[in-house]
Design a protein around this motif. Structure first.
Motif, mmCIF file in Angstrom:
data_model
loop_
_atom_site.group_PDB
_atom_site.id
_atom_site.type_symbol
_atom_site.label_atom_id
_atom_site.label_comp_id
_atom_site.label_asym_id
_atom_site.label_seq_id
_atom_site.Cartn_x
_atom_site.Cartn_y
_atom_site.Cartn_z
ATOM 1 N N PHE A 16 0.829 -1.203 0.000
ATOM 2 C CA PHE A 16 0.000 0.000 0.000
ATOM 3 C C PHE A 16 0.863 1.252 0.000
ATOM 4 C CE2 PHE A 16 -2.041 3.462 2.338
ATOM 5 C CZ PHE A 16 -3.214 3.610 1.620
ATOM 6 N N ILE A 17 1.867 1.295 0.867
ATOM 7 C CA ILE A 17 2.696 2.494 0.991
ATOM 8 C C ILE A 17 3.476 2.768 -0.287
ATOM 9 C CG2 ILE A 17 4.689 3.492 2.197
ATOM 10 C CD1 ILE A 17 3.732 2.079 4.732
ATOM 11 N N PHE A 18 4.076 1.708 -0.871
ATOM 12 C CA PHE A 18 4.977 1.905 -2.011
ATOM 13 C C PHE A 18 4.311 1.620 -3.347
ATOM 14 C CE2 PHE A 18 7.589 0.719 1.691
ATOM 15 C CZ PHE A 18 8.323 1.891 1.798
ATOM 16 N N ARG A 19 2.994 1.515 -3.319
ATOM 17 C CA ARG A 19 2.238 1.194 -4.538
ATOM 18 C C ARG A 19 2.448 2.229 -5.631
ATOM 19 N NH1 ARG A 19 -3.622 0.018 -2.913
ATOM 20 N NH2 ARG A 19 -2.643 -1.962 -2.328
ATOM 21 N N ILE A 20 2.538 3.482 -5.262
ATOM 22 C CA ILE A 20 2.749 4.557 -6.233
ATOM 23 C C ILE A 20 4.202 5.013 -6.097
ATOM 24 C CG2 ILE A 20 2.005 6.830 -7.013
ATOM 25 C CD1 ILE A 20 -0.683 6.256 -5.633
ATOM 26 N N PRO A 21 5.047 4.791 -7.098
ATOM 27 C CA PRO A 21 6.494 5.000 -6.963
ATOM 28 C C PRO A 21 6.936 6.456 -7.067
ATOM 29 C CG PRO A 21 6.004 4.191 -9.148
ATOM 30 C CD PRO A 21 4.693 4.198 -8.399
ATOM 31 N N LYS A 22 6.287 7.314 -6.318
ATOM 32 C CA LYS A 22 6.696 8.715 -6.217
ATOM 33 C C LYS A 22 6.828 9.035 -4.739
ATOM 34 C CE LYS A 22 4.584 10.420 -10.493
ATOM 35 N NZ LYS A 22 3.677 11.448 -11.074
ATOM 36 N N LEU A 23 7.942 9.669 -4.366
ATOM 37 C CA LEU A 23 8.242 9.846 -2.954
ATOM 38 C C LEU A 23 7.124 10.546 -2.199
ATOM 39 C CD1 LEU A 23 10.201 9.490 -0.634
ATOM 40 C CD2 LEU A 23 11.352 11.607 -1.343
ATOM 41 N N SER A 24 6.560 11.592 -2.772
ATOM 42 C CA SER A 24 5.508 12.330 -2.062
ATOM 43 C C SER A 24 4.285 11.449 -1.800
ATOM 44 C CB SER A 24 5.092 13.574 -2.858
ATOM 45 O OG SER A 24 4.590 13.216 -4.134
ATOM 46 N N ALA A 31 1.573 8.177 5.920
ATOM 47 C CA ALA A 31 0.830 9.079 6.803
ATOM 48 C C ALA A 31 -0.634 8.655 6.941
ATOM 49 C CB ALA A 31 0.916 10.512 6.278
ATOM 50 N N LEU A 32 -1.209 8.113 5.874
ATOM 51 C CA LEU A 32 -2.604 7.657 5.937
ATOM 52 C C LEU A 32 -2.756 6.488 6.909
ATOM 53 C CD1 LEU A 32 -3.819 7.806 2.216
ATOM 54 C CD2 LEU A 32 -4.437 9.337 4.087
ATOM 55 N N ILE A 33 -1.818 5.557 6.870
ATOM 56 C CA ILE A 33 -1.887 4.424 7.801
ATOM 57 C C ILE A 33 -1.709 4.899 9.237
ATOM 58 C CG2 ILE A 33 -0.691 2.317 8.535
ATOM 59 C CD1 ILE A 33 -0.257 1.687 5.585
ATOM 60 N N ASP A 34 -0.793 5.848 9.428
ATOM 61 C CA ASP A 34 -0.599 6.419 10.764
ATOM 62 C C ASP A 34 -1.878 7.097 11.245
ATOM 63 O OD1 ASP A 34 1.538 7.330 12.881
ATOM 64 O OD2 ASP A 34 0.411 9.141 12.380
ATOM 65 N N ARG A 35 -2.534 7.834 10.371
ATOM 66 C CA ARG A 35 -3.788 8.498 10.754
ATOM 67 C C ARG A 35 -4.872 7.473 11.069
ATOM 68 N NH1 ARG A 35 -6.619 13.315 7.314
ATOM 69 N NH2 ARG A 35 -4.877 14.438 8.282
ATOM 70 N N PHE A 36 -4.921 6.408 10.276
ATOM 71 C CA PHE A 36 -5.914 5.361 10.518
ATOM 72 C C PHE A 36 -5.715 4.743 11.903
ATOM 73 C CE2 PHE A 36 -7.234 0.842 10.093
ATOM 74 C CZ PHE A 36 -8.587 1.048 9.868
ATOM 75 N N LYS A 136 -9.938 9.431 -5.739
ATOM 76 C CA LYS A 136 -9.985 10.142 -4.452
ATOM 77 C C LYS A 136 -9.038 9.549 -3.408
ATOM 78 C CE LYS A 136 -14.081 7.608 -2.790
ATOM 79 N NZ LYS A 136 -15.469 7.745 -2.285
ATOM 80 N N VAL A 137 -8.872 8.223 -3.379
ATOM 81 C CA VAL A 137 -7.974 7.645 -2.376
ATOM 82 C C VAL A 137 -6.512 7.927 -2.721
ATOM 83 C CG1 VAL A 137 -9.598 5.841 -1.694
ATOM 84 C CG2 VAL A 137 -7.877 5.354 -3.451
ATOM 85 N N VAL A 138 -6.233 8.180 -3.984
ATOM 86 C CA VAL A 138 -4.882 8.561 -4.396
ATOM 87 C C VAL A 138 -4.637 10.026 -4.061
ATOM 88 C CG1 VAL A 138 -3.314 8.791 -6.369
ATOM 89 C CG2 VAL A 138 -4.830 6.809 -6.202
ATOM 90 N N SER A 139 -5.656 10.862 -4.250
ATOM 91 C CA SER A 139 -5.534 12.283 -3.912
ATOM 92 C C SER A 139 -5.226 12.488 -2.438
ATOM 93 C CB SER A 139 -6.832 13.025 -4.269
ATOM 94 O OG SER A 139 -7.063 12.998 -5.657
ATOM 95 N N LEU A 140 -5.773 11.611 -1.595
ATOM 96 C CA LEU A 140 -5.510 11.733 -0.164
ATOM 97 C C LEU A 140 -4.018 11.687 0.148
ATOM 98 C CD1 LEU A 140 -8.229 9.392 1.420
ATOM 99 C CD2 LEU A 140 -8.096 11.876 1.617
ATOM 100 N N LYS A 147 0.356 14.586 7.769
ATOM 101 C CA LYS A 147 1.656 14.209 8.303
ATOM 102 C C LYS A 147 1.433 13.200 9.417
ATOM 103 C CE LYS A 147 4.118 18.574 7.427
ATOM 104 N NZ LYS A 147 3.056 19.278 6.701
ATOM 105 N N THR A 148 2.417 12.348 9.638
ATOM 106 C CA THR A 148 2.300 11.420 10.752
ATOM 107 C C THR A 148 2.406 12.201 12.057
ATOM 108 O OG1 THR A 148 4.682 11.006 10.914
ATOM 109 C CG2 THR A 148 3.431 9.617 9.389
ATOM 110 N N SER A 149 1.825 11.646 13.106
ATOM 111 C CA SER A 149 1.905 12.307 14.404
ATOM 112 C C SER A 149 3.359 12.412 14.855
ATOM 113 C CB SER A 149 1.086 11.530 15.442
ATOM 114 O OG SER A 149 1.540 10.181 15.542
ATOM 115 N N PHE A 150 4.173 11.416 14.497
ATOM 116 C CA PHE A 150 5.592 11.462 14.842
ATOM 117 C C PHE A 150 6.273 12.637 14.164
ATOM 118 C CE2 PHE A 150 9.987 10.475 13.754
ATOM 119 C CZ PHE A 150 10.513 10.239 15.019
#
Length: 513
Positions: A16-24, A31-36, A136-140, A147-150
């Motif tokens: 999920f995290i590295f599915r889209i090969p662009k750093l941003s 950050a989405l998983i951290d928010r979840f 929409k889930v990609v736009s997120l 940002k992650t809470s960390f």
């Protein structure tokens, strides 16, 4: 009415995290998983459900009834799908049963299968009314406010730490492409050589905590211990990572103009995953080992401190499986920034696995913590094979004339061994690069060629020659390993020390951005 445990797990979290090969977008996915985990799950209000822990894409609840568990399951799945997550659910009468039988999988499926593929990901169909062409889930993922809470916490600490909170704002890089206007600052922050260190770290022996606690308590796991242990582990990991980043910043500050007028300063390190007992960080090559060294020390120190507090109240260790302390190990991969992270991260994780294996072998007894270890590799182009395959091919050979096997690496290293290795590498600092670069090929040869090369070294580089001495017998830095049936086996750390030095030298070459 019997209570029931519910465990959730984000399936394929790295995919999920590295599915889209662009750093941003990778940063946004993390950050989405951290928010979840830290916002969405913590905000759930389901009657009869008690949250035990949630971090690193995993969590557990204790529910009063099967009906409560069913309602909670529906909510977790619904909310996970809002982020595009695939959720696995496990239910059981005990925590062990629920966590080990997560057999209900709920994949994310787009609401509408009509339309053109998403322009950024190519994964999901986008309705023709969507003018941007981005699902929409990609736009997120590309929302800079996520940002992650960390990340939010450590950025505040960095300004105070540098005594520059009123002078400038600090940011972690989102782009390191020097050909991109937005990426020039990020590229400069990591040294301007289009290289970085991909660092993966993971706590040792975490599975043994559950096993040992269960054995000590007649097969039961107390929910209060589970809550406190999980929360404490997450805090130890976050604090240790923060200490490591502050160490990087401290070293990096020496290169900052103290009279800088810049209002925004891009940092030479970027946390990707920090939670549970997992850390994934991208770092300026020159500070990678500073980061790892401090994280390992802080992780162990914090675990002992928490154990003493817990033990004073409960008369037993919180880290019951490792005699009251925790350790962490690391895999570091030095590579070009152009190498896709979905390739670089698994490679770093294979190095981490190698380090953890050595740590288990080095433990003093079955109940003690594994020793913190480090393994690393470096490439200048692409990845050809596994670390083990590369070492077998390029750093190990048989000299049949002498009935010898020579291993030209001693990786992985314990933390103490690595500190000694770093000192060895500094001895070689002033040796010309032409000589340094010829050593591996010169040793990886027959005994006569090695003797000839060694004789030349004694004239101009006595320290190095002494470390590689094998005539009339192996001395210096050579170490005798467990012998094979027909051959004696000797290994040396010299090539490892030279590779450390080479990475530092490589980053010192001037680059115009």
């Amino acid at each position: 009415m019997n209570s029931i445990y519910l465990c959730y797990d984000v399936k394929g979290i790295q995919n999920f995290i590295f599915r889209i090969p662009k750093l941003s977008y990778i940063i946004g996915g993390s950050a989405l998983i951290d928010r979840f985990d830290r916002t969405t799950i913590h905000g759930l209000k389901v009657s009869g459900a008690e949250l035990l822990f949630s971090a690193g894409g995993k969590g557990a609840f204790l529910c009063d009834s099967a009906d409560d568990a069913d309602k909670l399951k529906s909510e977790i799945v619904r909310l996970g799908h809002e982020f595009g997550l695939e959720i696995k659910i496990g239910l059981g009468a005990s925590f062990s049963e629920a966590s080990n039988t997560s057999d209900m999988t709920y994949p994310f499926l787009p609401e509408n299968f009509e339309g053109q593929p998403c322009e950024i990901s190519g994964l999901y169909p986008v309705d023709s009314k969507n003018k941007e062409g981005i699902h929409k889930v990609v736009s997120l993922r590309n929302d800079s406010s996520i940002k992650t809470s960390f990340e939010n916490d450590i950025i505040k600490r960095i300004g105070v730490f540098l005594n520059m909170e009123d002078i400038a704002s600090f940011e972690f890089f989102h782009n390191v492409d020097p050909n991109d206007k937005k990426g020039k600052e990020g590229s400069k922050a990591i040294g301007g050589r289009n290289r970085w260190a991909v660092i993966c770290m993971d706590g040792n022996d975490m599975g043994s905590q559950f096993r040992a606690y269960s054995e000590l308590h007649n097969g039961k796991i107390d929910r209060n211990w589970l809550k406190e242990m999980s929360f404490s582990l997450d805090e130890i990991t976050r604090n240790a990572c923060a200490d490591g980043i502050l160490e990087v910043v401290k070293e990096w500050k020496k290169s900052i103009n103290p009279d800088t007028k810049e209002k925004k300063i891009i940092l030479p390190v970027r946390p990707l995953v920090v939670g549970g007992d997992d850390i994934i960080v991208l770092c300026h090559v020159n500070y990678a080992f500073d980061f790892v060294n401090v994280v390992c020390e802080s992780f162990n120190k914090e675990s002992k401190k928490i154990n003493e507090i817990y033990k004073s109240k409960n008369k037993e260790n919180i880290w019951v499986g490792t005699d009251g302390e925790l350790t962490i190990s690391s895999g570091i991969f030095f590579c070009p920034v152009s190498l896709p992270l979905h390739t670089a991260i698994p490679y770093a994780e294979s190095l981490l696995s190698s380090a953890k294996s050595k740590g288990r072998e080095q433990r003093s007894n079955d109940n003690s913590a594994a020793v913190s270890c480090i393994d690393w590799e470096q490439v200048t182009d692409g990845v050809v094979d596994t670390p083990a395959g590369k070492r077998q091919r390029e750093f190990r050979f048989k000299d049949t004339n002498k009935n010898l096997v020579l291993e030209l690496t001693q990786k992985p290293y314990t933390l103490n061994e690595f500190r000694e290795l770093n000192e060895i590498s500094m001895k070689y600092y002033n040796i010309p690069s032409t000589t340094r670069n010829s050593i591996l090929s010169s040793i990886f040869s027959d005994s006569n060629s090695r003797l000839s090369f060694w004789s030349k070294l004694t004239k101009n580089h006595k320290d190095l020659a002494d470390d590689l001495k094998e005539y009339p017998e192996f001395t210096g830095k050579w170490r005798k390993e467990n012998p094979e049936k027909e051959f004696k086996v000797y290994s040396t750390p010299v090539i490892d020390a030279l590779q450390l030095l080479e990475e530092t030298k490589r980053m010192s070459y001037k680059t115009i951005l």
